[in-house]
Scaffold this motif. Structure first.
Motif, PDB file in Angstrom:
ATOM      1  N   LYS A 157      11.768  -1.469  -4.313  1.00 46.15           N
ATOM      2  CA  LYS A 157      12.730  -1.502  -3.203  1.00 46.15           C
ATOM      3  C   LYS A 157      11.923  -1.645  -1.922  1.00 46.15           C
ATOM      4  O   LYS A 157      11.931  -0.742  -1.069  1.00 46.15           O
ATOM      5  CB  LYS A 157      13.495  -0.179  -3.156  1.00 46.15           C
ATOM      6  N   PHE A 158      11.177  -2.721  -1.808  1.00 46.49           N
ATOM      7  CA  PHE A 158      10.180  -2.787  -0.750  1.00 46.49           C
ATOM      8  C   PHE A 158      10.791  -2.776   0.656  1.00 46.49           C
ATOM      9  O   PHE A 158      10.303  -2.089   1.552  1.00 46.49           O
ATOM     10  CB  PHE A 158       9.262  -3.997  -0.945  1.00 46.49           C
ATOM     11  N   ILE A 159      11.872  -3.528   0.842  1.00 50.56           N
ATOM     12  CA  ILE A 159      12.508  -3.572   2.175  1.00 50.56           C
ATOM     13  C   ILE A 159      12.989  -2.163   2.550  1.00 50.56           C
ATOM     14  O   ILE A 159      12.770  -1.689   3.667  1.00 50.56           O
ATOM     15  CB  ILE A 159      13.704  -4.560   2.187  1.00 50.56           C
ATOM     16  N   GLU A 160      13.626  -1.486   1.569  1.00 46.94           N
ATOM     17  CA  GLU A 160      14.119  -0.121   1.834  1.00 46.94           C
ATOM     18  C   GLU A 160      12.959   0.821   2.152  1.00 46.94           C
ATOM     19  O   GLU A 160      13.081   1.704   2.995  1.00 46.94           O
ATOM     20  CB  GLU A 160      14.890   0.431   0.617  1.00 46.94           C
ATOM     21  N   THR A 161      11.830   0.636   1.470  1.00 48.36           N
ATOM     22  CA  THR A 161      10.657   1.481   1.738  1.00 48.36           C
ATOM     23  C   THR A 161      10.276   1.355   3.218  1.00 48.36           C
ATOM     24  O   THR A 161      10.120   2.352   3.927  1.00 48.36           O
ATOM     25  CB  THR A 161       9.446   1.043   0.875  1.00 48.36           C
ATOM     26  N   LEU A 162      10.153   0.113   3.665  1.00 44.90           N
ATOM     27  CA  LEU A 162       9.731  -0.109   5.055  1.00 44.90           C
ATOM     28  C   LEU A 162      10.772   0.441   6.031  1.00 44.90           C
ATOM     29  O   LEU A 162      10.421   1.105   7.014  1.00 44.90           O
ATOM     30  CB  LEU A 162       9.515  -1.605   5.321  1.00 44.90           C
ATOM     31  N   SER A 189       1.804  -5.812  -3.812  1.00 54.14           N
ATOM     32  CA  SER A 189       0.812  -6.887  -3.673  1.00 54.14           C
ATOM     33  C   SER A 189      -0.023  -6.582  -2.426  1.00 54.14           C
ATOM     34  O   SER A 189       0.357  -5.719  -1.602  1.00 54.14           O
ATOM     35  CB  SER A 189       1.514  -8.226  -3.497  1.00 54.14           C
ATOM     36  N   LEU A 190      -1.110  -7.318  -2.253  1.00 55.43           N
ATOM     37  CA  LEU A 190      -1.951  -7.067  -1.076  1.00 55.43           C
ATOM     38  C   LEU A 190      -1.186  -7.368   0.210  1.00 55.43           C
ATOM     39  O   LEU A 190      -1.360  -6.664   1.216  1.00 55.43           O
ATOM     40  CB  LEU A 190      -3.229  -7.918  -1.162  1.00 55.43           C
ATOM     41  N   SER A 191      -0.330  -8.359   0.175  1.00 56.64           N
ATOM     42  CA  SER A 191       0.412  -8.651   1.414  1.00 56.64           C
ATOM     43  C   SER A 191       1.430  -7.541   1.689  1.00 56.64           C
ATOM     44  O   SER A 191       1.719  -7.225   2.845  1.00 56.64           O
ATOM     45  CB  SER A 191       1.038 -10.039   1.383  1.00 56.64           C
ATOM     46  N   GLN A 192       1.957  -6.904   0.653  1.00 50.51           N
ATOM     47  CA  GLN A 192       2.843  -5.746   0.886  1.00 50.51           C
ATOM     48  C   GLN A 192       2.048  -4.556   1.442  1.00 50.51           C
ATOM     49  O   GLN A 192       2.509  -3.851   2.330  1.00 50.51           O
ATOM     50  CB  GLN A 192       3.584  -5.386  -0.408  1.00 50.51           C
ATOM     51  N   TRP A 193       0.822  -4.359   0.929  1.00 49.04           N
ATOM     52  CA  TRP A 193      -0.028  -3.295   1.491  1.00 49.04           C
ATOM     53  C   TRP A 193      -0.254  -3.560   2.979  1.00 49.04           C
ATOM     54  O   TRP A 193      -0.253  -2.638   3.795  1.00 49.04           O
ATOM     55  CB  TRP A 193      -1.379  -3.239   0.771  1.00 49.04           C
ATOM     56  N   GLN A 194      -0.468  -4.838   3.316  1.00 45.99           N
ATOM     57  CA  GLN A 194      -0.694  -5.180   4.722  1.00 45.99           C
ATOM     58  C   GLN A 194       0.532  -4.804   5.567  1.00 45.99           C
ATOM     59  O   GLN A 194       0.388  -4.256   6.664  1.00 45.99           O
ATOM     60  CB  GLN A 194      -1.000  -6.690   4.838  1.00 45.99           C
TER      61      GLN A 194
END
Ligand code: LMR
Length: 395
Positions: A157-162, A189-194
């Motif tokens: 849930k990456f958007i929700e995380t942010l 992914s590395l771009s998500q870590w960024q």
């Protein structure tokens, strides 16, 4: 005095371990506690560990105390392994203390945070390792969970995380899993870590990173790419390191807490508090496993052999992910379990109800109530039975 203490129900993971041990069925399958198993079902002592252990015993001439921060050479090797050449090294901005396992590091880190920022909230992913709330919350810190993964859809849930973390207050702490997220196996992914790093920077949040599976995801260096990005860019960060899985030193309790600060003087001051916290909880960490780990990490031949053994543990788990996915797809005539083969590390969440988990247990297939499976418990001889059981119970 103790009359007010009612008996507690067993720990969710350790209780399951006991139930599994008590089961006498010959076809029982342990997908519960997170320990690595080889194809024969054993949790082996690594070759490099056996060799290092003999050298440690041979060369040891005292059992006298070491120190609250443990062995210096161990701490130095841990920094090299985890942080590589991040700028904090030359600037002497971080300090490391050996701890009793990664759990000890999490607990000492939590105490340190409470000392420095008693009103900070620690954000823990939902879901997370079942013991995170107890290890961090028992220090008195306020915990809150942030959305991380959708177990029904099997996606981050990456958007929700942010969005969720964007509401945190300056100085709040975010617990991150460096790799092989426990219990989901779903990593950024590395771009998500960024993107997470940008958010931490922008909101002035402090990352506390749990690194329990370095080498089990993609490789020793690959698994800390996100972590190194964070340590290179932020003034303050903490990491709890465990050698239970990647060196198979589970019962020896080998871990470390690395704390990075804005400058070297601050790092010295903070380290003095880490040592005081350690002294007040367990005085000093156990030495035996750390002496072995230091030798493996510091000796070129042993380290090379370690990497070979680690790669083979990782490959075995990847093979079992692919094999289980194939059997599940065949048994259910669907591709709904495809997510298992692309996830990393020991765990995946099957994404079924606790009722189905209970039915699986009736068939002697053990996993935690949230339907977390340890893929290292899958073996060529039991995979068909596990897939058939899941397909029957989930239909
Ligand atoms: C797990 O998640 O199963 C392991 O980390 C073992 C434990 O202590 O819970």
């Amino acid at each position: 005095m103790f009359q007010s203490l009612a008996r507690l129900s067993p720990d969710s993971i350790l209780g399951l371990m006991a139930q599994y041990r008590a089961d006498t069925a010959p076809n029982k399958v342990d997908l519960g506690v997170g320990v690595y198993r080889d194809v024969a079902g054993n949790t082996p002592v690594l070759r490099c560990v056996r060799q290092a252990e003999q050298a440690v015993i041979y060369n040891q001439n005292t059992k006298s105390y070491v120190a609250p921060g443990g062995r210096e050479e161990f701490n130095m090797r841990v920094e090299e392994l985890v942080l590589g050449n991040t700028p904090g090294l030359t600037q002497q901005r971080y300090r490391t203390a050996q701890t009793p396992g990664g759990s000890g590091a999490l607990r000492v880190g939590a105490e340190l945070i409470r000392l420095s920022a008693p009103t900070a909230t620690v954000y823990v992913s939902n879901p997370s390792w079942a013991n995170h709330p107890a290890l961090l919350g028992s220090s008195g810190l306020k915990l809150e969970s942030y959305p991380y993964y959708d177990p029904a859809a099997h996606v981050l849930k990456f958007i929700e995380t942010l969005e969720y973390l964007d509401q945190a207050r300056v100085g709040d702490v975010v617990l991150l899993h460096a790799c092989c997220h426990n219990p989901t196996g779903a990593d950024w992914s590395l771009s998500q870590w960024q993107q997470v790093l940008d958010l931490l920077k922008h909101r002035q949040l402090i990352p506390f990173i749990d690194l329990a599976y370095q080498g089990f995801g993609r490789g020793l260096n690959e698994d800390v790419e996100g972590l190194r990005l964070i340590f290179a860019a932020l003034p303050e960060a903490l990491v709890a390191v465990s050698f239970s899985k990647n060196l198979g030193l589970y019962r020896e309790r080998v871990g470390a807490l690395i704390v990075q600060c804005e400058d070297s003087n601050r790092a010295e001051a903070v380290h003095s508090h880490v040592l005081k916290v350690a002294r007040s909880i367990y005085s000093m960490p156990p030495d035996h496993g750390a002496a072995i780990a230091a030798l493996v990490m510091g000796d070129a031949t042993l380290k090379e052999d370690w990497v070979v053994e680690l790669n083979s543990m990782r490959t075995r788990i990847e093979d079992m992910r692919a094999l289980l996915t194939r059997h599940l797809n065949e048994a259910t005539a669907s591709t709904k379990f495809d997510f298992i083969k692309s996830q990393r590390g020991m765990f995946s969440l099957l994404g079924v109800s606790s009722k189905i988990v209970d039915q699986l247990r009736q068939r002697h297939v053990y996993m935690t109530a949230d339907s977390r499976m340890n893929l290292a418990g899958i073996m060529p001889h039991n995979v068909a039975y596990v897939a058939e059981s899941i397909s029957i119970c989930d239909s």
